[in-house]
Design a protein around this motif. Structure first.
Motif, PDB file in Angstrom:
ATOM      1  N   PHE A 166      -4.987  10.714   1.693  1.00  0.00           N
ATOM      2  CA  PHE A 166      -5.742  10.811   2.944  1.00  0.00           C
ATOM      3  C   PHE A 166      -6.344   9.457   3.314  1.00  0.00           C
ATOM      4  CE2 PHE A 166      -9.883  11.111   4.989  1.00  0.00           C
ATOM      5  CZ  PHE A 166      -9.529  11.726   6.177  1.00  0.00           C
ATOM      6  N   GLU A 167      -6.987   8.818   2.349  1.00  0.00           N
ATOM      7  CA  GLU A 167      -7.644   7.535   2.627  1.00  0.00           C
ATOM      8  C   GLU A 167      -6.623   6.473   3.022  1.00  0.00           C
ATOM      9  OE1 GLU A 167     -10.273   4.116   0.296  1.00  0.00           O
ATOM     10  OE2 GLU A 167     -10.001   6.092  -0.606  1.00  0.00           O
ATOM     11  N   GLY A 168      -5.530   6.380   2.252  1.00  0.00           N
ATOM     12  CA  GLY A 168      -4.544   5.341   2.520  1.00  0.00           C
ATOM     13  C   GLY A 168      -3.777   5.568   3.806  1.00  0.00           C
TER      14      GLY A 168
ATOM     15  N   ARG B 277       0.839  -1.207   0.000  1.00  0.00           N
ATOM     16  CA  ARG B 277       0.000   0.000   0.000  1.00  0.00           C
ATOM     17  C   ARG B 277       0.874   1.258   0.000  1.00  0.00           C
ATOM     18  NH1 ARG B 277      -5.217   0.611   2.284  1.00  0.00           N
ATOM     19  NH2 ARG B 277      -6.119   2.538   1.447  1.00  0.00           N
TER      20      ARG B 277
ATOM     21  N   GLU C 297      -9.203   8.534  10.018  1.00  0.00           N
ATOM     22  CA  GLU C 297     -10.069   7.433  10.416  1.00  0.00           C
ATOM     23  C   GLU C 297      -9.520   6.752  11.669  1.00  0.00           C
ATOM     24  OE1 GLU C 297     -13.478   5.225  10.149  1.00  0.00           O
ATOM     25  OE2 GLU C 297     -12.863   6.932   8.898  1.00  0.00           O
TER      26      GLU C 297
ATOM     27  N   ARG D 153      -6.450  17.370   6.262  1.00  0.00           N
ATOM     28  CA  ARG D 153      -7.515  16.609   6.911  1.00  0.00           C
ATOM     29  C   ARG D 153      -6.945  15.541   7.834  1.00  0.00           C
ATOM     30  NH1 ARG D 153     -10.573  14.087   2.216  1.00  0.00           N
ATOM     31  NH2 ARG D 153     -11.820  13.164   3.901  1.00  0.00           N
TER      32      ARG D 153
ATOM     33  N   SER E 135      -4.573   7.513   6.331  1.00  0.00           N
ATOM     34  CA  SER E 135      -5.461   7.517   7.488  1.00  0.00           C
ATOM     35  C   SER E 135      -5.635   6.102   8.027  1.00  0.00           C
ATOM     36  CB  SER E 135      -6.821   8.097   7.102  1.00  0.00           C
ATOM     37  OG  SER E 135      -7.702   8.122   8.195  1.00  0.00           O
ATOM     38  N   GLU E 136      -5.655   5.124   7.130  1.00  0.00           N
ATOM     39  CA  GLU E 136      -5.789   3.726   7.548  1.00  0.00           C
ATOM     40  C   GLU E 136      -4.473   3.163   8.061  1.00  0.00           C
ATOM     41  OE1 GLU E 136      -6.645  -0.652   5.551  1.00  0.00           O
ATOM     42  OE2 GLU E 136      -7.230   1.163   4.460  1.00  0.00           O
TER      43      GLU E 136
ATOM     44  N   GLU F  99      -6.842  13.041  -1.986  1.00  0.00           N
ATOM     45  CA  GLU F  99      -7.885  12.160  -1.460  1.00  0.00           C
ATOM     46  C   GLU F  99      -7.359  10.742  -1.290  1.00  0.00           C
ATOM     47  OE1 GLU F  99     -11.005  12.590  -4.268  1.00  0.00           O
ATOM     48  OE2 GLU F  99     -11.765  14.479  -3.424  1.00  0.00           O
ATOM     49  N   ALA F 100      -6.566  10.266  -2.265  1.00  0.00           N
ATOM     50  CA  ALA F 100      -6.004   8.912  -2.173  1.00  0.00           C
ATOM     51  C   ALA F 100      -5.022   8.808  -1.014  1.00  0.00           C
ATOM     52  CB  ALA F 100      -5.318   8.547  -3.489  1.00  0.00           C
TER      53      ALA F 100
ATOM     54  N   GLU G 263      -6.236  18.620   1.230  1.00  0.00           N
ATOM     55  CA  GLU G 263      -6.595  17.238   1.508  1.00  0.00           C
ATOM     56  C   GLU G 263      -5.706  16.639   2.595  1.00  0.00           C
ATOM     57  OE1 GLU G 263      -9.133  15.395   0.476  1.00  0.00           O
ATOM     58  OE2 GLU G 263      -9.886  17.164  -0.554  1.00  0.00           O
TER      59      GLU G 263
END
Length: 414
Positions: free
Chosen positions: A40-42, A9, A80, A74, A44-45, A37-38, A71
């Motif tokens: 942030f999502e990656g 990842r 998350e 955030r 954040s996890e 956005e990508a 982004e």
């Protein structure tokens, strides 16, 4: 996430970031919003070092493309959270019997960061506290993650950052992250700062609770507050009070005690219901030697004097610009961009003209990075001061920086 999947990842996010940099370097257009956005999502996890690096980068508001910076920012407030069952395990390992110690622990954290998250709890005695819990297994994955982060940081070469400087930035990040794993050290820092700054009536630092603290759990008395990022639309009087307190505290930190809070992202600061500045996190505090501070003040003095030759001499004295060919025109532009903040009378940190000049200047600075070669041991200090500067910008601070800096310049450059 298993080690192999985690590595895959991280490498995928790095490849996507590298592709965007290459496109822009070749004159094309990158979709910075989609990349942000990508990331942030990656991140954040994944948490950990890569998320921390992105948080650091998001503080450089004048460097990143605005959509990407927005982004990534955030990650300072909307990351998350890790599932409660994963967090409950280290709490049970530390406290043994949670029900015997706490009447209630909120499963949903009110803050999630790169290295841990914060849960509100009520003790059996009825006191509301917060528990900062380190993500389980973080010590084991930290070193493996750092290997991948070093690879990601090599992308900085597309921004003309010399490899030696990238290596120095990596070492700075690695030392900082390893230090943040030490919750005992942070508890000691909280106690030290509470005693040291007790005279600042508009400053609040939560009290650590040693009997509830452990290697992976930091317990503090709960202090409610409105996050700094949510103060941008607050009453002007409140914003100016918070900004003044922040500036007073930073000045005393640096010039009296030779230390600096080195994690200036906006999520670490808030305003309580009495309009006082709250500092939540002291996991990263750095020492600032007096000689280094004096050398940087000489550079500021030369900058405010609009003297490019003196600026070059000061940079050389700091240990930067090892090569030939002083970029005198760049020095002049830098001085012209910075000077408005130090003219007599209140300086408006909300003045968009100042930010515009700084943003226009940043690409030129990075393009000349191989000539400037900023000193390795000032990278963390300058990055931190830059983060605190942008917090003052968010507050729309109006501070008389001329009056503040003149006594300091006289003291440190004498």
């Amino acid at each position: 996430m298993r080690e192999r999947g985690r590595t895959r990842r991280l490498l995928g996010l790095g490849a996507r970031t590298g592709g965007a940099l290459i496109r822009t370097r070749l004159g094309g257009q990158a979709d910075w919003r989609a990349l942000g956005e990508a990331l942030f999502e990656g991140l954040s996890e994944l948490k950990g070092p890569a998320m921390k690096l992105a948080q650091i980068m998001s503080q450089w508001d004048d460097l990143l493309p605005p959509d990407l910076a927005e982004e990534l920012s955030r990650l300072q407030r909307q990351a998350e959270p890790m599932p409660w069952e994963s967090i409950r395990r280290p709490l049970e390992a530390h406290f043994k019997d949670l029900d015997a110690t706490f009447r209630e622990i909120e499963p949903r954290p009110f803050a999630s960061a790169s290295m841990g998250q914060v849960h509100r709890a009520v003790t059996r005695q009825g006191e509301t506290v917060v528990l900062k819990v380190q993500y389980p297994g973080l010590e084991q994955v930290l070193e493996r993650d750092l290997v991948q982060v070093r690879r990601l940081m090599r992308l900085g070469r597309w921004l003309n950052v010399p490899q030696a400087r990238l290596d120095a930035l990596f070492e700075e990040l690695a030392v900082s992250l390893r230090g943040e794993l030490d919750y005992h050290a942070e508890a000691e820092a909280l106690a030290r700062y509470r005693a040291r700054y007790a005279h600042l009536e508009h400053l609040v630092i939560p009290e650590p609770l040693p009997d509830l603290c452990g290697p992976h759990v930091l317990a503090m008395r709960y202090v409610a507050g409105t996050p700094l990022r949510e103060l941008e639309d607050a009453e002007d009087a409140l914003r100016q009070r918070i900004a003044t307190t922040l500036a007073d505290w930073l000045t005393e930190e640096l010039f009296t005690h030779g230390e600096l809070h080195a994690d200036p992202h906006a999520g670490n600061f808030a305003a309580d219901d009495q309009g006082r500045l709250v500092i939540y996190d002291l996991g990263a505090v750095i020492l600032v030697p007096e000689a280094r501070l004096s050398a940087m003040m000489r550079l500021l003095e030369a900058t405010l004097a609009m003297d490019p030759m003196a600026m070059d001499e000061a940079l050389l004295a700091l240990g930067g610009r090892q090569g030939q060919g002083a970029p005198l025109s760049l020095y002049r532009e830098a001085a012209e961009a910075i000077a408005p903040l130090f003219t007599p009378g209140p300086s408006d940190f909300g003045d968009v003209r100042v930010h515009r000049r700084l943003r226009e200047l940043s690409p030129k600075v990075w393009a000349a990075m191989d000539r400037l070669q900023p000193p390795v041991d000032t990278l963390l200090l300058s990055r931190t001061l830059n983060g605190h500067y942008w917090n003052l910008v968010r507050l729309g601070a109006r501070l008389d920086m001329h009056a503040r800096t003149r006594p300091l310049l006289a003291r440190t450059t004498a």
